[in-house]
Design an enzyme around this catalytic site. Structure first.
Site, short mmCIF file in Angstrom:
data_model
loop_
_atom_site.label_atom_id
_atom_site.label_comp_id
_atom_site.label_asym_id
_atom_site.label_seq_id
_atom_site.Cartn_x
_atom_site.Cartn_y
_atom_site.Cartn_z
N THR A 93 6.63 -5.79 15.09
CA THR A 93 6.44 -4.56 15.89
C THR A 93 6.96 -4.86 17.29
OG1 THR A 93 4.44 -4.01 14.66
CG2 THR A 93 4.75 -2.91 16.78
N LYS A 168 6.34 3.64 14.10
CA LYS A 168 5.17 2.73 14.19
C LYS A 168 4.39 2.97 15.49
CE LYS A 168 2.72 -1.15 13.84
NZ LYS A 168 1.79 -1.53 12.82
N LYS A 243 -1.31 -4.01 22.46
CA LYS A 243 0.14 -4.26 22.45
C LYS A 243 0.90 -2.99 22.04
CE LYS A 243 3.71 -6.42 19.71
NZ LYS A 243 4.11 -7.23 18.57
P1 NAD Z 1 1.67 -14.59 14.53
O1 NAD Z 1 1.59 -14.99 15.95
O2 NAD Z 1 0.58 -15.01 13.58
O3 NAD Z 1 3.05 -15.11 13.89
C1 NAD Z 1 4.27 -15.12 14.58
C2 NAD Z 1 4.98 -16.43 14.23
O4 NAD Z 1 6.28 -16.42 14.82
C3 NAD Z 1 4.27 -17.68 14.80
O5 NAD Z 1 3.91 -18.53 13.74
C4 NAD Z 1 5.31 -18.29 15.76
O6 NAD Z 1 5.29 -19.71 15.74
C5 NAD Z 1 6.61 -17.75 15.17
N1 NAD Z 1 7.75 -17.73 16.09
C6 NAD Z 1 7.83 -17.23 17.37
N2 NAD Z 1 9.09 -17.31 17.83
C7 NAD Z 1 9.83 -17.87 16.83
C8 NAD Z 1 11.22 -18.20 16.68
N3 NAD Z 1 12.11 -17.98 17.68
N4 NAD Z 1 11.64 -18.76 15.51
C9 NAD Z 1 10.75 -18.97 14.51
N5 NAD Z 1 9.43 -18.68 14.58
C10 NAD Z 1 8.98 -18.13 15.73
O7 NAD Z 1 1.82 -12.99 14.53
P2 NAD Z 1 1.54 -11.98 13.31
O8 NAD Z 1 0.12 -11.52 13.35
O9 NAD Z 1 2.11 -12.55 12.07
O10 NAD Z 1 2.40 -10.72 13.80
C11 NAD Z 1 3.82 -10.70 13.67
C12 NAD Z 1 4.30 -9.30 14.02
O11 NAD Z 1 3.70 -8.35 13.13
C13 NAD Z 1 3.93 -8.85 15.44
O12 NAD Z 1 5.02 -8.14 15.99
C14 NAD Z 1 2.71 -7.93 15.23
O13 NAD Z 1 2.58 -6.96 16.24
C15 NAD Z 1 3.07 -7.31 13.88
N6 NAD Z 1 1.90 -6.83 13.12
C16 NAD Z 1 0.79 -7.60 13.00
C17 NAD Z 1 -0.31 -7.13 12.27
C18 NAD Z 1 -1.55 -7.98 12.12
O14 NAD Z 1 -2.58 -7.43 11.66
N7 NAD Z 1 -1.52 -9.27 12.44
C19 NAD Z 1 -0.25 -5.86 11.67
C20 NAD Z 1 0.92 -5.11 11.78
C21 NAD Z 1 1.99 -5.60 12.51
#
Ligand code: NAD
Length: 293
Positions: A93, A168, A243
Site C-alpha cells: 500500500t 485502496k 498510514k
Molecule cells: P512488514 O514490515 O511486516 O514487511 C515488509 C518487509 O519488507 C520487511 O520484512 C522488510 O525487511 C522488507 N523490506 C523493506 N525494504 C526492502 C527491500 N528494499 N528489499 C527487500 N525487502 C525489503 O509489513 P507488512 O505488514 O507485510 O506490510 C507490507 C505492505 O502491505 C505495507 O505496504 C502495508 O501497508 C500493506 N498491508 C498490510 C496489511 C497488514 O495487515 N499487515 C494489510 C493490508 C496491506
C-alpha cells in the site's frame, strides 16, 4: 506453473509467498531481514542473497514492502535485472505518485507492471482470501490474475496505472471515518443508558449499517469475531489505519479534493497512535472517545 520472485517477505509477503508455493509455483524470495527470509524458507520459498539473484530468470516479480520509497528502491534493482516482457506486480500500500513512477520505470525497461494492493490483513494473507485492487494495462492484468488468484479470492481491475492504490486509499478512508462514527455512537448510547446489543440490533439492520458495525463492531458482544472480544488484538493495527489515512490526505492535497472527514479521522488516529496505541486494533479508538478527546 510460473517462476516467481517475491521481494519483501514480512507479515503479509511471507504467507502470500507460501500460498504461491502451495499452488505449485517456484518462488525465489528476498528480504533485507535475515530472520524473515529464514522463516519464508520453511514454507518452501527458495532464499536469494540479493534482489538480482531472485529476479534472474523469473517470469513474474512481486513486491510487498512498507512504503513508496522502498518500492522505488527495490524496483530500480528489479528492473536492472529484468528481461523484457517480465511482469512486475507491487502489492504494497503506497502513495499513488510513487506507484505511477514505478509503472513508468517498468515501461522504460519494456516490462509489464501492475499495482495490486490488498485488503484482508494477515489473516486473509494466510488463508489466501485477500481482495486485490489492480491498476495497469489489460495485458498486465490478464497475466497477473491467475497468480493473484493463488493468494486471494477477489481480484478487481480498477483501471490504469495507480488505480489499485487509489481504490485502496479511498476504501480505507471510508473505513477510518465510519469506524470513528460507529465508536462515537456507541459511547453516546452508553451515556444514554442504551445497551450495546440494543444499538447493534437496530443500527446493524437500519440506515446506520456498515462494515464497522455489522462485521467489526467496536464493543464486545454483538459480533463475536470482532477484535473488541479479544482485547483489541489486531486485526488491523491503528498504525496501519493512520498510514492509509495519511496517504488519503496526501492524495487529497495533490488533487485538490475536499475530504474534511478524512482529515478529521487522520487527526484522531494520529492522536490515538501518539498515545501508544499504534499496535492495537484500530477499533480500540472507542476508548479515546470514552476518555473525551
Ligand atoms: P512488514 O514490515 O511486516 O514487511 C515488509 C518487509 O519488507 C520487511 O520484512 C522488510 O525487511 C522488507 N523490506 C523493506 N525494504 C526492502 C527491500 N528494499 N528489499 C527487500 N525487502 C525489503 O509489513 P507488512 O505488514 O507485510 O506490510 C507490507 C505492505 O502491505 C505495507 O505496504 C502495508 O501497508 C500493506 N498491508 C498490510 C496489511 C497488514 O495487515 N499487515 C494489510 C493490508 C496491506
Amino acid at each position: 506453473m510460473a517462476r516467481i520472485a517475491f521481494i519483501g517477505l514480512g507479515n503479509m509477503g511471507g504467507p502470500m509467498a507460501a500460498n504461491l508455493v502451495k499452488s505449485g509455483h517456484e518462488v525465489l524470495g528476498f528480504d533485507l531481514a535475515a530472520p524473515v527470509l529464514k522463516a519464508a524458507e520453511q514454507s518452501g520459498v527458495k532464499p536469494a542473497s540479493h534482489v538480482s539473484q531472485a529476479v534472474k530468470d523469473a517470469e513474474i516479480v512481486i513486491s510487498m514492502l512498507p512504503q513508496g520509497r522502498h518500492v522505488l528502491t527495490a524496483w530500480t534493482d528489479i528492473l536492472q535485472t529484468a528481461a523484457p516482457d517480465m511482469l512486475v506486480i507491487d502489492c504494497s500500500t503506497i502513495d499513488v505518485d510513487s506507484s505511477r513512477k514505478a509503472h513508468e520505470m517498468a515501461k522504460a525497461a519494456s516490462c509489464l507492471s501492475l499495482d495490486a494492493p490488498v485488503s484482508g490483513g494477515t489473516g486473509g494473507a494466510a488463508a489466501g482470501t485477500l481482495t486485490f485492487m489492480a491498476g495497469g494495462s489489460d495485458e498486465a492484468f490478464a497475466r497477473a490474475k491467475p497468480i493473484l488468484e493463488a493468494m486471494g479470492k477477489k481480484i478487481v481491475h480498477c483501471g490504469e496505472a495507480g488505480a489499485g492504490q487509489a481504490a485502496k486509499i479511498c476504501n480505507n478512508m471510508i473505513l477510518g471515518i465510519s469506524m470513528v462514527g460507529v465508536c462515537e455512537a456507541f459511547v453516546l448510547a452508553e451515556k444514554l443508558g442504551l445497551s450495546h446489543q440494543a444499538l447493534f440490533d437496530v443500527a446493524s439492520t437500519s440506515s446506520g449499517q456498515c462494515w464497522s458495525i455489522n462485521s467489526y463492531c467496536p464493543v464486545p458482544g454483538p459480533v463475536p469475531t470482532s477484535p473488541a472480544n479479544n482485547g483489541y488484538k489486531p486485526g488491523f493495527a491503528a498504525a496501519l489505519m493512520l498510514k492509509d489515512l495519511k496517504l488519503s490526505q496526501e492524495a487529497a492535497l495533490a488533487t485538490g479534493a475536499s475530504t474534511p472527514m478524512g482529515a478529521e479521522a487522520a487527526q484522531l488516529f494520529a492522536l490515538f497512535d501518539k498515545q501508544g496505541n499504534g499496535g492495537r486494533d484500530f477499533s480500540a479508538i472507542i476508548e479515546m472517545f470514552r476518555d473525551k478527546v
